[in-house]
Design a protein around this motif. Structure first.
Motif: not given
Length: 326
Positions: A45-72
């Motif tokens: 369960a933890i590994y599933t959340v880890t994979v979905l959480g981290n890949l989801g974070m990468i996707v959200i940052i990549r597809v959201s223009p407002t997050l295209h900053t150095p911090m993200y």
């Protein structure tokens, strides 16, 4: 004289061949049989959340223009590191919880150690780079995007990956110089440095010194960068005239401070634990937290405490729902 040199080389070759052909056996948590099935379910369960959480974070940052900053940009790399690190260790842990033959080859063990060590050191300096990024954002906000240019951000990330790989390669090379002739049972669920070293028949002094120097240098340097950055950040925040500005500045650092505290706190705990038989269970539990729980926590920390990420995720979900409705 030549015959002595030749026989010595043959002896070293035989030792190398013997080590290369050995198969290690993981004990894992086999001393607690009733816990095998529950642990498998929990870690899955933890590994599933880890994979979905981290890949989801990468996707959200990549597809959201407002997050295209150095911090993200740095945050997406942190998520990638957490995904890779968890994937390098957790699948093998899940395997040894359900199979009877809990083996791993010599080269497989060394490769697991190399990637694990490389990713840990890289993440250590990625967190330090993120501290410097927060320093520039808080202390010099008007020139933030200029100071943290794309070229500099890419260079800092590349340097972190390169340094992590070089350090890990050096430590792994020192382990490859050892040979194993006795017990091949690893009292752990992964190929950790202490677990591998405890099985060596040859003198581990060189490997121990290399690991100690590299580990101490990396931990000291990364903490020095982080602490220095936050000293300047705190001084700047204290000098801000309004309470609202101070709260806003602190909120941009809160998630990063939480991630740093958990990451380095666990590292220092593992450094302080003795490798005696009585402490192996505690070492395993701390390693589980370090290798499995922390990669799951980081995306949760940054998403739950970050309004920009939550808003970007909400817009992405609404867009997907609208497209499906159409």
């Amino acid at each position: 004289m030549n015959s002595l040199i030749f026989s010595g080389r043959n002896h070293m070759t035989d030792e190398g061949n013997q080590s290369a052909g050995i198969t290690f056996v993981h004990l894992g948590f086999s001393e607690h049989p009733p816990l095998q099935a529950p642990l498998f379910l929990v870690f899955s369960a933890i590994y599933t959340v880890t994979v979905l959480g981290n890949l989801g974070m990468i996707v959200i940052i990549r597809v959201s223009p407002t997050l295209h900053t150095p911090m993200y940009f740095f945050l997406s790399n942190l998520s990638f590191l957490d995904f890779c690190y968890s994937s390098a260790l957790t699948p093998k842990l899940l395997e040894i919880l359900v199979v009877d033959t809990k083996t791993i080859s010599y080269m497989g063990c060394m490769m697991q150690f190399f990637f694990g060590c490389s990713l840990v050191i890289t993440e250590m300096f990625m967190l330090a780079v993120m501290a410097y990024d927060r320093l520039v954002a808080v202390c010099n906000p008007l020139l933030y995007t200029v100071a943290m240019s794309r070229k500099l951000c890419a260079l800092l990330v590349a340097a972190s990956y390169t340094w992590g790989g070089m350090c890990s390669l050096t430590i792994t090379y020192s382990l490859l110089g050892l040979f194993f002739c006795g017990s091949n049972t690893i009292n752990h669920f992964g190929c950790g440095y202490s677990a591998i070293l405890s099985l060596a028949c040859s003198d581990p002094y060189f490997s121990q010194m290399m690991c100690f120097i590299i580990s101490t240098f990396n931990e000291a340097c990364s903490l020095l960068i982080i602490l220095s950055s936050y000293v300047f950040i705190v001084v700047t925040i204290v000098k801000m005239p309004s309470t609202g500005e101070r709260q806003k500045a602190f909120s941009t650092c809160a998630s990063h401070l939480t991630a740093i505290t958990i990451f380095h706190g666990t590292i220092l705990l593992l450094y302080c634990l003795p490798t005696s038989i009585s402490s192996w269970l505690l070492i395993k539990v701390a390693t589980v937290f370090y290798t499995i729980v922390i990669p799951m926590l980081n995306p949760l920390i940054y998403s739950l405490r970050n309004n920009d990420v939550k808003e970007a995720a909400r817009r992405l979900i609404n867009t997907k729902l609208f497209s499906h409705a159409m």
